[in-house]
Motif scaffolding. Structure first.
Motif, PDB file in Angstrom:
ATOM      1  N   ASP A  97      14.955  18.768   1.690  1.00  0.00           N
ATOM      2  CA  ASP A  97      15.186  18.222   3.104  1.00  0.00           C
ATOM      3  C   ASP A  97      14.427  17.108   3.332  1.00  0.00           C
ATOM      4  OD1 ASP A  97      15.238  18.241   6.299  1.00  0.00           O
ATOM      5  OD2 ASP A  97      14.387  19.740   6.969  1.00  0.00           O
ATOM      6  N   THR A  98      14.474  16.111   4.506  1.00  0.00           N
ATOM      7  CA  THR A  98      13.505  14.859   3.976  1.00  0.00           C
ATOM      8  C   THR A  98      13.356  14.776   5.517  1.00  0.00           C
ATOM      9  OG1 THR A  98      15.784  13.719   5.183  1.00  0.00           O
ATOM     10  CG2 THR A  98      15.484  13.430   2.692  1.00  0.00           C
ATOM     11  N   PRO A  99      11.434  14.093   5.497  1.00  0.00           N
ATOM     12  CA  PRO A  99      11.037  14.164   6.610  1.00  0.00           C
ATOM     13  C   PRO A  99      11.413  13.169   7.491  1.00  0.00           C
ATOM     14  CG  PRO A  99       9.539  13.238   4.344  1.00  0.00           C
ATOM     15  CD  PRO A  99      11.020  14.253   4.500  1.00  0.00           C
ATOM     16  N   ASN A 100      10.388  13.459   9.266  1.00  0.00           N
ATOM     17  CA  ASN A 100      11.429  12.149  10.282  1.00  0.00           C
ATOM     18  C   ASN A 100       9.867  10.621   9.906  1.00  0.00           C
ATOM     19  OD1 ASN A 100      11.922  14.843  11.699  1.00  0.00           O
ATOM     20  ND2 ASN A 100      14.057  13.426  11.212  1.00  0.00           N
ATOM     21  N   GLU A 101       8.882  11.711   9.056  1.00  0.00           N
ATOM     22  CA  GLU A 101       7.727  10.526   9.492  1.00  0.00           C
ATOM     23  C   GLU A 101       6.771  11.165   7.689  1.00  0.00           C
ATOM     24  OE1 GLU A 101       5.500   9.955  12.587  1.00  0.00           O
ATOM     25  OE2 GLU A 101       7.459   9.975  14.197  1.00  0.00           O
ATOM     26  N   GLY A 102       6.393  10.008   8.156  1.00  0.00           N
ATOM     27  CA  GLY A 102       5.379  10.085   6.196  1.00  0.00           C
ATOM     28  C   GLY A 102       5.978   9.956   5.506  1.00  0.00           C
ATOM     29  N   VAL A 103       4.536  10.178   4.209  1.00  0.00           N
ATOM     30  CA  VAL A 103       5.051   9.668   2.336  1.00  0.00           C
ATOM     31  C   VAL A 103       5.285  11.392   1.868  1.00  0.00           C
ATOM     32  CG1 VAL A 103       4.319   8.791   0.343  1.00  0.00           C
ATOM     33  CG2 VAL A 103       3.773   7.482   3.017  1.00  0.00           C
ATOM     34  N   TYR A 104       5.891  11.599   0.785  1.00  0.00           N
ATOM     35  CA  TYR A 104       5.798  11.970   0.024  1.00  0.00           C
ATOM     36  C   TYR A 104       6.029  11.866  -1.024  1.00  0.00           C
ATOM     37  CZ  TYR A 104       7.634  16.575  -2.105  1.00  0.00           C
ATOM     38  OH  TYR A 104       7.664  17.636  -2.680  1.00  0.00           O
ATOM     39  N   GLU A 105       4.948  11.972  -2.005  1.00  0.00           N
ATOM     40  CA  GLU A 105       5.319  11.553  -3.057  1.00  0.00           C
ATOM     41  C   GLU A 105       5.295  12.475  -4.347  1.00  0.00           C
ATOM     42  OE1 GLU A 105       2.460   8.188  -4.097  1.00  0.00           O
ATOM     43  OE2 GLU A 105       3.150   6.854  -3.460  1.00  0.00           O
ATOM     44  N   LEU A 106       6.402  12.664  -5.388  1.00  0.00           N
ATOM     45  CA  LEU A 106       6.350  13.871  -6.217  1.00  0.00           C
ATOM     46  C   LEU A 106       6.174  13.035  -7.727  1.00  0.00           C
ATOM     47  CD1 LEU A 106       6.889  16.421  -7.072  1.00  0.00           C
ATOM     48  CD2 LEU A 106       9.449  16.079  -6.391  1.00  0.00           C
TER      49      LEU A 106
END
Lengths: 409, 249
Positions: B57-66
């Motif tokens: 899933d992808t977020p509506n807001e924010g950062v996800y760094e992998l």
């Protein structure tokens, strides 16, 4: 390379899926099978007849056409009277064609003058031997090969000599042990001296084409009267001049005002095939329509089964997506499955259709054929059906939400 | 650089006229090699967080760094590739393909990674042997016990040497004894350097991890180091004997 590998993998998966639902898959396959079988069987049957037709209708040589009173094939008798009212052709017509067809290589005429019993001092036949009078050039235009002895000369024809040539079957019957050349043969009470033996032409539609006796046309006209109805053959020197020769000869043959339809039938190998084609086109069309409907129904069946399969395997799709299958991979997997289902039906249908279509060979004693082009077209159509009716279910599968499908019970 | 860096991650769902805020701005970072538990009652947003961490899933807001890459802005295909290479899922209900044997199930991620069949088979074999199922390769899931099925699932998660192993209630469908065996396996994997994230609502399970994050109402309620990390009694990890360091990241 990895894309190719993916394809192989998808086909393997599709095979697995088909194998796990044998009954369901077989029923779906049956639909496609019927559709493909019907069209291939009919087309093959027609093709078998047609492939044996070229020589059948006329027995003409290469680049040769023939003027005759009646058409080569008639399927209905509506025009019967029109043909009956047509004039007959006589020796004068042949002479005229001969003189005016300056481009022609050979012009000949033949006349059937009876069917009856033939006998030699060794044997006699059933009264089913056909007899024909033929001019010397008839050997060329009808591509008769003289195996031993000689054909007719101008002198034989003009002076009406009582000589004959024999078809291979007739010769075998009358002279079982030795050569017939030089021996006398009696036909309809008249004795002829055999001067030549014709090479075997084989049988067609179960009928021997070697069971006849031929005498010079001049002899036949003398014995049976000048009013024998002739058939006139014209041979062009080559393919390039064929059309010119044909128009020239046709002009010489026509005895009607310009603008009026020909008062004779023009038959060639091409026209025989063409005529056969137009007569069978209705059958072809019917078969095509029927099998289209069958294939449409079968395609809907495939779509139905694929939709069920997608719903049933929602969780599997979720798993695949979770471990890294792209949408495209899922899509390919399901389209491959649809194509596979339809191709299995297609291959079986093509094989059975060709076999069934060739059944006619046993009854008519003609050579069977394997129509590779029909097979290819049949399989192509099956792929198309699989793609057309498999795409929507596959698209649906590919666009399922991975999270929801993982939770699907 | 942390393996995972999340900043202000928010996810809401529109259901008819209502908007449900499942995550309301979560920030955290996870280092390579951590053994972490995410806890929370149902409806807390832990499943949403897990789906986001797992790139499902992808977020509506924010950062996800992998691994330094911003996953939040990736396309569907890129996400599929990330799931394939970086994430190994272990589910509560195992989620194996019922009609395929253990070997093929473990091979599956490698198929989508585009490996040639021979290499694929070898790696799947080795991985299955590593989780103690070397003699069960050609059994189908319904011929295996619950614990064995979960081991197949773990092997499938491990086979691509992912950055994270993401386990969602991995012992939820197992009896406690079998569950302990699975936890022992996780411990061993953690010791070998794998990053493990376990989502659970069982304290028992969470206590085996080194760090526990508690989620409540879409926010992080607590993020604590587990000072009394429990170890599975020696002997339960017997099945791991002979592990080769295949999946050390």
């Amino acid at each position: 390379m990895s894309r190719f590998r993916e394809m192989i993998e998808m086909i393997r998966m599709a095979l697995n899926a088909v194998r796990t639902h044998v009954l369901r898959s077989s029923l779906t396959i049956l639909g496609i099978f019927i559709g493909v079988f019907s069209i291939i069987a009919v087309m093959t049957g027609i093709r078998v007849l047609q492939s044996n037709l070229e020589t059948a209708m006329s027995g003409l040589g290469a680049n040769t056409f023939q003027f005759q009173r009646f058409p080569a094939i008639r399927f209905d008798d509506n025009d019967w009277e029109k043909y009956l009212r047509r004039r007959r052709f006589y020796a004068a017509d042949m002479k005229r064609v001969q003189e005016k067809s300056t481009l022609a290589q050979a012009v000949s005429a033949t006349a059937s003058f009876g069917v009856g019993e033939a006998s030699s001092k060794f044997a006699r036949t059933n009264p089913n031997i056909s007899a024909v009078g033929v001019t010397p050039d008839g050997f060329i235009t009808q591509s008769w090969t003289v195996e031993s002895g000689r054909g007719f000369s101008e002198a034989d024809d003009i002076s009406g000599r009582r000589v004959c040539v024999l078809g291979a079957d007739l010769a075998e019957k009358l002279f079982p042990l030795g050569s017939p050349v030089g021996q006398p043969v009696k036909f309809l009470g008249i004795s002829y001296n055999v001067i030549g033996l014709l090479a075997r032409r084989g049988s067609l539609f179960g009928q021997s084409r070697d069971n006849f006796i031929a005498i010079p046309l001049g002899t036949a006209l003398r014995l049976y009267g000048q009013k024998l109805s002739l058939t006139i053959q014209v041979q062009a020197p080559g393919r390039e001049t064929y059309q010119d020769v044909l128009e020239q000869a046709r002009g010489a043959m026509r005895r009607v005002e310009p603008g009026i339809e020909d008062d004779f039938e023009l038959v060639s190998n091409e026209s025989s095939v063409g005529q056969f084609r137009s007569l069978t086109s209705a059958i072809r069309l019917g078969a095509a329509a029927l099998s289209s409907i069958a294939l449409l129904a079968a395609g809907i069946g495939i779509m139905n089964i694929m939709l069920v399969s997608v719903t049933e395997r929602t969780r599997e799709i979720g798993i695949r997506r979770a471990i890294g299958a792209r949408k495209r991979s899922v899509m390919i997997q399901f389209v491959a499955e649809a194509i596979l289902l339809s191709e299995i039906g297609g291959v079986l249908g093509v094989i059975a259709g060709i076999a069934f279509g060739n059944l006619i060979c046993f009854f008519m004693q003609v050579t069977p054929i394997i129509p590779f082009d029909l097979a290819a077209i049949g399989l192509g159509i099956c792929s198309a059906v699989g793609i057309i009716f498999g795409t929507y279910p596959a698209w649906k599968a590919a666009n399922l939400d991975p999270i929801d499908s993982l939770r699907y019970e | 650089m942390p393996l995972i860096r999340i900043e202000n991650l928010a996810r809401h769902y529109v259901m008819g006229t209502e908007t449900v805020h499942a995550l309301r701005g979560v920030s955290l970072s996870i280092e390579r090699g951590e053994y972490l538990a995410i806890m929370g009652p149902s409806g807390s947003g832990k499943s949403t967080l897990m789906n986001l961490l797992g790139c499902l899933d992808t977020p509506n807001e924010g950062v996800y760094e992998l691994n330094g890459k911003n996953v939040a802005r990736m396309t569907d295909n890129e996400l599929a590739d990330i799931r394939n290479r970086e994430i190994g899922f272990v589910f509560q209900s195992f989620n194996l393909l019922a009609r395929s044997d253990a070997l093929h199930n473990v091979e599956l991620p490698l198929i989508y990674a585009g490996l040639p069949p021979k290499e694929r088979r070898e790696r799947a074999r080795a991985t299955l042997a590593n989780v103690g199922l070397g003699d069960r390769m050609h059994h189908r899931p319904n011929e295996l016990s619950g614990g064995q099925r979960q081991r197949v699932a773990i092997a499938r998660a491990l086979v691509n040497s992912p950055s994270i192993i993401l386990a969602d209630e991995p012992t939820g469908n197992l009896d406690s004894k079998t569950g302990v065996g699975i936890l022992a396996l996780f411990e061993e994997l953690s010791r070998r350097g794998n990053t493990i994230i376990v989502v659970t609502h069982e304290e028992e399970v969470a206590l085996h991890s080194r760090r526990v994050i508690r989620i409540r109402d879409g926010l992080i309620a607590a993020d604590e180091i587990n000072r009394e990390q429990r170890a599975v009694v020696d002997g339960a990890a017997v099945a791991l004997a002979g592990i080769t360091p295949l999946f050390i990241v």
